[in-house]
Design a protein around this motif. Structure first.
Motif, PDB file in Angstrom:
ATOM      1  N   ASN A  73      19.175  -1.459 -47.542  1.00 16.69           N
ATOM      2  CA  ASN A  73      20.237  -0.752 -46.834  1.00 16.69           C
ATOM      3  C   ASN A  73      21.341  -0.412 -47.831  1.00 16.69           C
ATOM      4  O   ASN A  73      22.255  -1.207 -48.058  1.00 16.69           O
ATOM      5  CB  ASN A  73      20.798  -1.619 -45.702  1.00 16.69           C
ATOM      6  CG  ASN A  73      21.765  -0.842 -44.809  1.00 16.69           C
ATOM      7  OD1 ASN A  73      22.173   0.272 -45.149  1.00 16.69           O
ATOM      8  ND2 ASN A  73      22.141  -1.426 -43.684  1.00 16.69           N
ATOM      9  N   PRO A  74      21.267   0.779 -48.457  1.00 18.58           N
ATOM     10  CA  PRO A  74      22.266   1.135 -49.480  1.00 18.58           C
ATOM     11  C   PRO A  74      23.580   1.663 -48.924  1.00 18.58           C
ATOM     12  O   PRO A  74      24.355   2.257 -49.662  1.00 18.58           O
ATOM     13  CB  PRO A  74      21.549   2.236 -50.294  1.00 18.58           C
ATOM     14  CG  PRO A  74      20.136   2.244 -49.841  1.00 18.58           C
ATOM     15  CD  PRO A  74      20.161   1.731 -48.439  1.00 18.58           C
ATOM     16  N   LYS A  75      23.858   1.445 -47.652  1.00 16.43           N
ATOM     17  CA  LYS A  75      25.062   2.036 -47.048  1.00 16.43           C
ATOM     18  C   LYS A  75      26.346   1.523 -47.694  1.00 16.43           C
ATOM     19  O   LYS A  75      27.385   2.156 -47.603  1.00 16.43           O
ATOM     20  CB  LYS A  75      25.065   1.800 -45.535  1.00 16.43           C
ATOM     21  CG  LYS A  75      25.361   0.384 -45.076  1.00 16.43           C
ATOM     22  CD  LYS A  75      26.764   0.295 -44.497  1.00 16.43           C
ATOM     23  CE  LYS A  75      27.077  -1.047 -43.913  1.00 16.43           C
ATOM     24  NZ  LYS A  75      28.494  -1.191 -43.519  1.00 16.43           N
ATOM     25  N   THR A 117      28.726   8.995 -40.234  1.00  9.85           N
ATOM     26  CA  THR A 117      28.913  10.258 -39.513  1.00  9.85           C
ATOM     27  C   THR A 117      27.621  10.698 -38.832  1.00  9.85           C
ATOM     28  O   THR A 117      27.670  11.434 -37.848  1.00  9.85           O
ATOM     29  CB  THR A 117      29.352  11.373 -40.475  1.00  9.85           C
ATOM     30  OG1 THR A 117      28.293  11.648 -41.403  1.00  9.85           O
ATOM     31  CG2 THR A 117      30.606  10.956 -41.236  1.00  9.85           C
ATOM     32  N   MET A 118      26.474  10.287 -39.381  1.00 12.72           N
ATOM     33  CA  MET A 118      25.133  10.710 -38.953  1.00 12.72           C
ATOM     34  C   MET A 118      24.924  12.208 -39.149  1.00 12.72           C
ATOM     35  O   MET A 118      24.024  12.805 -38.550  1.00 12.72           O
ATOM     36  CB  MET A 118      24.851  10.311 -37.499  1.00 12.72           C
ATOM     37  CG  MET A 118      24.891   8.813 -37.261  1.00 12.72           C
ATOM     38  SD  MET A 118      23.739   7.858 -38.279  1.00 12.72           S
ATOM     39  CE  MET A 118      22.162   8.305 -37.573  1.00 12.72           C
ATOM     40  N   GLN A 176      28.039   5.681 -54.389  1.00 12.43           N
ATOM     41  CA  GLN A 176      27.660   7.060 -54.695  1.00 12.43           C
ATOM     42  C   GLN A 176      27.019   7.713 -53.474  1.00 12.43           C
ATOM     43  O   GLN A 176      26.605   7.043 -52.541  1.00 12.43           O
ATOM     44  CB  GLN A 176      26.716   7.119 -55.897  1.00 12.43           C
ATOM     45  CG  GLN A 176      25.386   6.425 -55.706  1.00 12.43           C
ATOM     46  CD  GLN A 176      25.405   5.003 -56.198  1.00 12.43           C
ATOM     47  OE1 GLN A 176      26.269   4.238 -55.802  1.00 12.43           O
ATOM     48  NE2 GLN A 176      24.461   4.654 -57.056  1.00 12.43           N
ATOM     49  N   PRO A 177      26.932   9.034 -53.447  1.00 17.60           N
ATOM     50  CA  PRO A 177      26.309   9.720 -52.302  1.00 17.60           C
ATOM     51  C   PRO A 177      24.869   9.267 -52.098  1.00 17.60           C
ATOM     52  O   PRO A 177      24.143   8.979 -53.053  1.00 17.60           O
ATOM     53  CB  PRO A 177      26.382  11.196 -52.700  1.00 17.60           C
ATOM     54  CG  PRO A 177      27.511  11.280 -53.665  1.00 17.60           C
ATOM     55  CD  PRO A 177      27.495   9.991 -54.417  1.00 17.60           C
ATOM     56  N   THR A 227      25.803   6.580 -47.016  1.00 17.59           N
ATOM     57  CA  THR A 227      26.715   5.549 -47.500  1.00 17.59           C
ATOM     58  C   THR A 227      28.059   5.680 -46.784  1.00 17.59           C
ATOM     59  O   THR A 227      28.545   6.785 -46.566  1.00 17.59           O
ATOM     60  CB  THR A 227      26.935   5.662 -49.024  1.00 17.59           C
ATOM     61  OG1 THR A 227      27.378   6.987 -49.343  1.00 17.59           O
ATOM     62  CG2 THR A 227      25.647   5.374 -49.775  1.00 17.59           C
ATOM     63  N   HIS A 228      28.609   4.543 -46.404  1.00  9.91           N
ATOM     64  CA  HIS A 228      29.948   4.546 -45.807  1.00  9.91           C
ATOM     65  C   HIS A 228      30.616   3.197 -46.067  1.00  9.91           C
ATOM     66  O   HIS A 228      30.965   2.472 -45.130  1.00  9.91           O
ATOM     67  CB  HIS A 228      29.898   4.885 -44.313  1.00  9.91           C
ATOM     68  CG  HIS A 228      29.002   4.015 -43.484  1.00  9.91           C
ATOM     69  ND1 HIS A 228      29.486   3.004 -42.688  1.00  9.91           N
ATOM     70  CD2 HIS A 228      27.665   3.995 -43.322  1.00  9.91           C
ATOM     71  CE1 HIS A 228      28.486   2.405 -42.072  1.00  9.91           C
ATOM     72  NE2 HIS A 228      27.368   2.981 -42.440  1.00  9.91           N
TER      73      HIS A 228
END
Length: 356
Positions: free
Chosen positions: A323-325, A66-67, A329-330, A58-59
């Protein structure tokens, strides 16, 4: 984000439109895509499976992930039972879009993931076909498919980022025609032995050269991602399936019916060409939060998501690529919640090769 552009060029031929393939090239005997392990794993009549669009991180509010620990996340997604990992084709950072997907080039990244995973389907949502050289793409696709043991499902789009096209020296208005032309060349190279073709935009072949390697199961399954500037009839005639943007719940039946009726008209009631949906998921901490549209996707709680997916399955949708990016939440917590509460309702079955 899944492209959802509408057709703007109705003057389309069918089958191998745009390329003259007359000659003595030999059409290889090809198996049905339903026998391809990657295709079979996520596309089955009457079932719905769940895949994840990369990155597995997530970002929200930031253009790039960051990958960090991306390989561990991919292996965990496979172990938890998700059906597919999908990679987007975003070559450049455009601040106007503010999103660079998984950063890594999708075909190269898939080869890396193929070596690190064993079962999960690897797909693209989608390769921007008008900007790709189809002969190299064919070589890449058959290579990845063989190295992965038949796990590649190639999603092909026309692209929705107009700013990319000048970088390639391509007129954005020609992308529909280029899509058809590139697809025809790709298909001839993958499916024919010593192919012959004459393409307006992508070269020619006189039957003296052949592409190696060939696909493990006869051909690489290819699906349309968005309308790609084509008619639904052309897509249903040429591609193995369709993946579109997730509609509101009340729009699921109409979307699936449009695709399924076109497939039936072309091939009869027994032919299966799947339809899938996808987009951003903002997973709410409230399990019962109602479905809410957001740009490129939707926000929902897990119970609402289950209801939405049950409705999609009943409509005939075979797969959803989430796509939950954009969630807050983490990602590890998202995977845990989806695996515990959602995946049991929509399990990924083992392919025939896994069961053998």
């Amino acid at each position: 984000m899944i492209a959802s552009t509408e057709n703007k060029d109705p003057s389309l031929s069918t089958e191998l439109g745009g390329v003259d393939t007359r000659g003595s090239s030999v059409h290889l005997p090809t198996s049905s895509p339903e026998r391809h392990p990657g295709f079979q794993r996520i596309f089955r009549p009457g079932d719905l499976t769940i895949g994840l669009i990369m990155p597995l991180e997530t970002h929200p509010g930031r253009p790039a992930p960051t990958m960090d620990h991306h390989l561990e996340a991919a292996r965990r997604a496979e172990d938890l039972g998700f059906g597919a990992l999908w990679m987007r084709d975003v070559p450049f950072y455009d601040p106007a879009y503010g999103d660079v997907a998984q950063i890594f080039e999708p075909m190269v990244y898939m080869a890396f993931l193929a070596a690190a995973t064993q079962r999960i389907t690897l797909g693209t949502t989608g390769i921007v076909l008008p900007t790709r050289e189809p002969m190299y793409l064919a070589k890449q696709a058959t290579t990845v498919d063989r190295l992965s043991g038949g796990r590649l499902v190639l999603g092909l789009s026309s692209g929705d980022r107009q700013s990319d096209y000048p970088m390639f020296g391509i007129d954005y208005a020609t992308r529909g025609q280029r899509y058809r032309d590139a697809w025809s060349v790709f298909r001839a190279l993958v499916e024919d032995k010593f192919p012959r073709f004459q393409s307006e935009m992508f070269g020619c072949a006189d039957g003296t050269l052949d592409l190696v390697p060939k696909a493990t199961f006869g051909r690489v399954p290819a699906i349309a991602v968005g309308r790609a500037q084509q008619t639904v009839e052309w897509l249903a005639s040429n591609l193995d399936g369709y993946l579109g943007s997730a509609p509101k719940p009340e729009g699921l039946d109409a979307m699936a019916d449009e695709w399924d009726s076109q497939v039936r008209d072309l091939y009869g009631p027994q032919r299966y060409k799947p339809i899938g949906i996808g987009g951003f998921l903002d997973l709410s901490s409230d399990p019962h939060m109602p479905f809410q549209r957001i740009p490129g996707g939707f926000r929902a709680g897990r119970s609402t998501l289950i209801n939405y997916l049950e409705r999609a399955r009943a409509a005939g949708v075979s797969h959803i690529a989430l796509n939950p990016k954009v969630s807050r939440q983490p990602y590890s917590e998202i995977l845990d919640e989806l695996a515990e509460y959602v995946l049991p309702h929509f399990p990924t079955q083992a392919s025939a090769s896994e069961r053998a």
